[in-house]
Design a protein around this motif. Sequence first.
Motif, PDB file in Angstrom:
ATOM      1  N   GLU A 155      88.847 -10.699 -58.143  1.00 34.64           N
ATOM      2  CA  GLU A 155      87.749 -10.149 -58.367  1.00 34.64           C
ATOM      3  C   GLU A 155      87.677  -9.239 -59.650  1.00 34.64           C
ATOM      4  OE1 GLU A 155      85.779  -9.820 -53.737  1.00 34.64           O
ATOM      5  OE2 GLU A 155      86.897  -8.043 -54.608  1.00 34.64           O
ATOM      6  N   GLU A 156      88.778  -8.637 -59.881  1.00 30.07           N
ATOM      7  CA  GLU A 156      89.157  -8.039 -61.054  1.00 30.07           C
ATOM      8  C   GLU A 156      88.859  -8.528 -62.319  1.00 30.07           C
ATOM      9  OE1 GLU A 156      92.643  -4.819 -62.859  1.00 30.07           O
ATOM     10  OE2 GLU A 156      92.775  -5.796 -60.813  1.00 30.07           O
ATOM     11  N   HIS A 157      89.477 -10.014 -62.009  1.00 29.80           N
ATOM     12  CA  HIS A 157      89.473 -10.765 -63.374  1.00 29.80           C
ATOM     13  C   HIS A 157      88.485 -11.822 -63.527  1.00 29.80           C
ATOM     14  CE1 HIS A 157      93.247  -8.806 -64.560  1.00 29.80           C
ATOM     15  NE2 HIS A 157      93.741  -8.958 -63.409  1.00 29.80           N
ATOM     16  N   TRP A 158      87.555 -11.638 -62.605  1.00 32.26           N
ATOM     17  CA  TRP A 158      86.487 -12.889 -62.323  1.00 32.26           C
ATOM     18  C   TRP A 158      85.794 -13.325 -63.801  1.00 32.26           C
ATOM     19  CZ3 TRP A 158      81.454 -13.270 -63.549  1.00 32.26           C
ATOM     20  CH2 TRP A 158      80.983 -12.177 -64.147  1.00 32.26           C
ATOM     21  N   ASP A 159      85.557 -12.279 -64.798  1.00 27.71           N
ATOM     22  CA  ASP A 159      84.880 -12.527 -65.738  1.00 27.71           C
ATOM     23  C   ASP A 159      85.721 -13.314 -66.775  1.00 27.71           C
ATOM     24  OD1 ASP A 159      86.971 -10.432 -65.981  1.00 27.71           O
ATOM     25  OD2 ASP A 159      85.610  -9.448 -67.622  1.00 27.71           O
ATOM     26  N   LYS A 160      86.969 -13.166 -66.851  1.00 25.07           N
ATOM     27  CA  LYS A 160      88.012 -14.135 -67.652  1.00 25.07           C
ATOM     28  C   LYS A 160      88.027 -15.446 -67.252  1.00 25.07           C
ATOM     29  CE  LYS A 160      91.008 -10.427 -69.421  1.00 25.07           C
ATOM     30  NZ  LYS A 160      92.435  -9.729 -69.283  1.00 25.07           N
ATOM     31  N   ILE A 161      87.974 -15.761 -65.765  1.00 26.75           N
ATOM     32  CA  ILE A 161      87.744 -16.946 -65.231  1.00 26.75           C
ATOM     33  C   ILE A 161      86.751 -17.689 -65.452  1.00 26.75           C
ATOM     34  CG2 ILE A 161      87.903 -18.157 -63.025  1.00 26.75           C
ATOM     35  CD1 ILE A 161      89.464 -15.729 -61.771  1.00 26.75           C
ATOM     36  N   ALA A 162      85.335 -16.855 -65.416  1.00 22.41           N
ATOM     37  CA  ALA A 162      84.089 -17.305 -65.945  1.00 22.41           C
ATOM     38  C   ALA A 162      83.966 -17.637 -67.463  1.00 22.41           C
ATOM     39  CB  ALA A 162      83.065 -16.268 -65.391  1.00 22.41           C
ATOM     40  N   GLN A 163      84.915 -17.071 -68.293  1.00 20.77           N
ATOM     41  CA  GLN A 163      84.790 -17.483 -69.706  1.00 20.77           C
ATOM     42  C   GLN A 163      85.537 -18.872 -69.957  1.00 20.77           C
ATOM     43  OE1 GLN A 163      86.474 -13.970 -71.533  1.00 20.77           O
ATOM     44  NE2 GLN A 163      84.805 -12.593 -71.055  1.00 20.77           N
TER      45      GLN A 163
END
Length: 228
Positions: free
Chosen positions: A23-31
């Motif tokens: 959850e903390e790194h979801w945005d990098k995964i989404a990118q």
Amino acid sequence: TTNNKNWSYIPPPQHPNWCHVLEEHWDKIAQELQRLETTTTTTTRMAQWGAVGSGHRGSGGDDHRVVSAGGKWQEYVLFGTGASQTDDDVPFTKQLLRRHVPSAVSLAEAGGGEVIFSRLAPRTRIEAHCGPTNLRWTAHLGLVIPPKLAGTCQIRVANSWYSWETGRVLLFDDSFEHEIVNDTNHTRTILLLRLWNPALSPDDRAHDLYKARCQKELAIEKRYHPPS
């Protein structure tokens, strides 16, 4: 973490620590997901999006049977059969999973589960079905989720309905009956992981994985070679 192996749904207060890491790194995964969907490289050509149940990975060969008529359910395999042999496609995501969720990676590479991006097209329903065993849990990390005002996009596990949230993990035991509805005009994409039920000891894992494989092979044998 919880040691209760009979829960159909694991509520957020009981989530293991790795859920919070995702959850903390979801945005990098989404990118990385977005780059994967918008660029074409040698690596992504070798490990393309495929229809769920199309046979391009070892498990889930019957999953296409539960997709509603006219619906579309696709996946991109990160670990296990059908995955690319390098980290060039989604390097951050793969390294994060190896470091923080090694049980999901090892289970996928042993043929007992999968780690995939799962993409559900608009107006698609996944009919009610059950996973083959309660030896594992299933985690969904919301990456591209239809807005709530767009319509219904939910999953039912046992007797309760749940909604995905962007950047949040939904954790459940897929041996309980579950179904999915995306009754919107938007695509829903998640990171999906299978991992060992934490109630199992390492010895239990090895034994039960072997037993589950034998049962699956027997079921396949019966399907294609029925008794005369």
